[in-house]
Design an enzyme around this catalytic site. Sequence first.
Site, PDB file in Angstrom:
ATOM      1  N   TYR A 299      68.115   0.610 -50.338  1.00  0.00           N
ATOM      2  CA  TYR A 299      67.288   1.325 -49.353  1.00  0.00           C
ATOM      3  C   TYR A 299      67.928   2.674 -49.003  1.00  0.00           C
ATOM      4  CZ  TYR A 299      64.455   1.949 -45.104  1.00  0.00           C
ATOM      5  OH  TYR A 299      63.606   2.431 -44.127  1.00  0.00           O
TER       6      TYR A 299
ATOM      7  N   LYS B  80      51.807  17.646 -56.567  1.00  0.00           N
ATOM      8  CA  LYS B  80      51.908  18.891 -57.345  1.00  0.00           C
ATOM      9  C   LYS B  80      50.543  19.212 -57.970  1.00  0.00           C
ATOM     10  CE  LYS B  80      54.433  18.992 -61.178  1.00  0.00           C
ATOM     11  NZ  LYS B  80      54.783  19.406 -62.475  1.00  0.00           N
TER      12      LYS B  80
HETATM   13  P1  NAD Z   1      56.363  -1.900 -43.714  1.00  0.00           P
HETATM   14  O1  NAD Z   1      57.118  -2.774 -44.647  1.00  0.00           O
HETATM   15  O2  NAD Z   1      55.582  -2.530 -42.625  1.00  0.00           O
HETATM   16  O3  NAD Z   1      55.379  -0.943 -44.522  1.00  0.00           O
HETATM   17  C1  NAD Z   1      55.620  -0.509 -45.821  1.00  0.00           C
HETATM   18  C2  NAD Z   1      54.302  -0.587 -46.599  1.00  0.00           C
HETATM   19  O4  NAD Z   1      54.528  -0.105 -47.930  1.00  0.00           O
HETATM   20  C3  NAD Z   1      53.784  -2.013 -46.720  1.00  0.00           C
HETATM   21  O5  NAD Z   1      52.420  -2.056 -46.370  1.00  0.00           O
HETATM   22  C4  NAD Z   1      53.995  -2.359 -48.203  1.00  0.00           C
HETATM   23  O6  NAD Z   1      53.069  -3.294 -48.686  1.00  0.00           O
HETATM   24  C5  NAD Z   1      53.868  -0.983 -48.840  1.00  0.00           C
HETATM   25  N1  NAD Z   1      54.551  -0.878 -50.129  1.00  0.00           N
HETATM   26  C6  NAD Z   1      55.831  -1.229 -50.432  1.00  0.00           C
HETATM   27  N2  NAD Z   1      56.109  -0.959 -51.713  1.00  0.00           N
HETATM   28  C7  NAD Z   1      54.968  -0.415 -52.248  1.00  0.00           C
HETATM   29  C8  NAD Z   1      54.622   0.056 -53.532  1.00  0.00           C
HETATM   30  N3  NAD Z   1      55.494   0.041 -54.556  1.00  0.00           N
HETATM   31  N4  NAD Z   1      53.369   0.554 -53.715  1.00  0.00           N
HETATM   32  C9  NAD Z   1      52.460   0.571 -52.705  1.00  0.00           C
HETATM   33  N5  NAD Z   1      52.740   0.126 -51.459  1.00  0.00           N
HETATM   34  C10 NAD Z   1      53.991  -0.365 -51.234  1.00  0.00           C
HETATM   35  O7  NAD Z   1      57.416  -0.868 -43.112  1.00  0.00           O
HETATM   36  P2  NAD Z   1      57.255   0.229 -41.953  1.00  0.00           P
HETATM   37  O8  NAD Z   1      58.163  -0.128 -40.856  1.00  0.00           O
HETATM   38  O9  NAD Z   1      55.822   0.479 -41.675  1.00  0.00           O
HETATM   39  O10 NAD Z   1      57.878   1.497 -42.675  1.00  0.00           O
HETATM   40  C11 NAD Z   1      57.053   2.495 -43.269  1.00  0.00           C
HETATM   41  C12 NAD Z   1      57.943   3.593 -43.825  1.00  0.00           C
HETATM   42  O11 NAD Z   1      58.710   4.179 -42.781  1.00  0.00           O
HETATM   43  C13 NAD Z   1      58.936   3.097 -44.873  1.00  0.00           C
HETATM   44  O12 NAD Z   1      59.031   4.057 -45.898  1.00  0.00           O
HETATM   45  C14 NAD Z   1      60.227   3.005 -44.108  1.00  0.00           C
HETATM   46  O13 NAD Z   1      61.341   3.189 -44.942  1.00  0.00           O
HETATM   47  C15 NAD Z   1      60.088   4.142 -43.094  1.00  0.00           C
HETATM   48  N6  NAD Z   1      60.902   3.873 -41.896  1.00  0.00           N
HETATM   49  C16 NAD Z   1      60.531   2.925 -40.986  1.00  0.00           C
HETATM   50  C17 NAD Z   1      61.338   2.674 -39.885  1.00  0.00           C
HETATM   51  C18 NAD Z   1      60.953   1.656 -38.849  1.00  0.00           C
HETATM   52  O14 NAD Z   1      61.744   1.433 -37.912  1.00  0.00           O
HETATM   53  N7  NAD Z   1      59.807   1.040 -38.880  1.00  0.00           N
HETATM   54  C19 NAD Z   1      62.529   3.380 -39.722  1.00  0.00           C
HETATM   55  C20 NAD Z   1      62.891   4.312 -40.692  1.00  0.00           C
HETATM   56  C21 NAD Z   1      62.058   4.566 -41.771  1.00  0.00           C
END
Ligand code: NAD
Length: 310
Positions: free
Chosen positions: A145, A105
């Site tokens: 989640y 924002k």
């Molecule tokens: P991942 O766990 O590899 O990556 C998530 C990243 O967010 C990590 O690097 C972690 O250190 C960081 N993180 C977590 N909490 C944090 C915080 N409070 N502050 C700063 N950084 C933080 O997961 P991913 O598979 O890369 O998923 C990435 C995004 O995509 C997520 O939001 C997930 O919900 C969404 N998503 C992924 C999938 C999948 O199949 N991979 C499917 C649906 C949604």
Amino acid sequence: MNTVLVTGGAGFLGSHLCQKLIKIGYKVICIDNLFTGSLKNIEAILENKNFRFLNHDINIPIENVNADYVFNLACPASPFQYQKYPVETIKTNVLGTLNVLELVKKNNARVLQASTSEVYGNPLEHPQSEEYLGNVNPIGPRACYDEGKRAAETLFYDYNRQFGVDIRVARIFNTYGPNMAKDDGRVVSNFIIQALKGNPITIYGDGNQTRSFCYVDDLIEGLIKLMFNLKRKLPVNLGNPQEVKIKYLASQICKLIGNKQVIATKELPSDDPIRRNPDIKIATNYLNWKPKTNLELGLKNTIKYFKKIS
Ligand code: NAD
Ligand code: UDP
């Protein structure tokens, strides 16, 4: 040169996104607290002059960052991780998302939320279209989640209605590929690691539950198109519509690795969705996007990655 902020940029999807954005000419700021991510994932761009890494928790307000576009990916994504840290997970989805939206924002930027097929819960409609409102248990072990991501979507639409914030929402279905953490308990990484070690494959339940697996390069292309090429604020499903049973996935992985398949059956976790399959008509018609990588090729690339790091 436009600046793009990627929260969660050191995670599985975030690291691919940061690399791709740099490759196509953006300046990238990555914010990550390394909760489930790793600097190893972004090693190749850490020294790039167009890349900046900030070790920061998005639950703390984000200050002194200017960006034109923000991808909000920060959040643990594997059921094993988020069920181990449910409070951190819902906090990141609600408080973290609020902090991201406040920054957006202030910057008058555009923001894309990495939402999920989990907003549909254990779906009663197949395939799941964006109009389906879902079947989610608000008090179960996945709620931190599922409900967290639903609340994050609500915040996005409220910031849009109340403050005119420019939003995009991607509902991502199961995605796999290099840079998945080998110990985060997701099915593709678990099965590959088990097969490479010659250990039994842990199938939860009877293995008849389904998922639809999208290769990471396809997904990243979809996210980038949604952010930059389309004026659509309603949610868009991104995923591969090829629906497979988990027992089929196990047999494919063993076949590609050249192992005789030995199965160790484990109990199906509670609230584990029985079927999941994206309806991607909106992404196909409006974004001109559909996944190109078939499961066999995607698995081969992923197996190659896990062989290299193990
Ligand atoms: P991942 O766990 O590899 O990556 C998530 C990243 O967010 C990590 O690097 C972690 O250190 C960081 N993180 C977590 N909490 C944090 C915080 N409070 N502050 C700063 N950084 C933080 O997961 P991913 O598979 O890369 O998923 C990435 C995004 O995509 C997520 O939001 C997930 O919900 C969404 N998503 C992924 C999938 C999948 O199949 N991979 C499917 C649906 C949604
Ligand atoms: N699963 C499995 N064995 C494993 C890990 C997962 O059978 O070692 C199953 C899990 O029960 C679910 C599916 O595989 O039905 C996908 O699980 P994952 O944790 O990858 O993601 P989800 O789609 O459930 O978020």
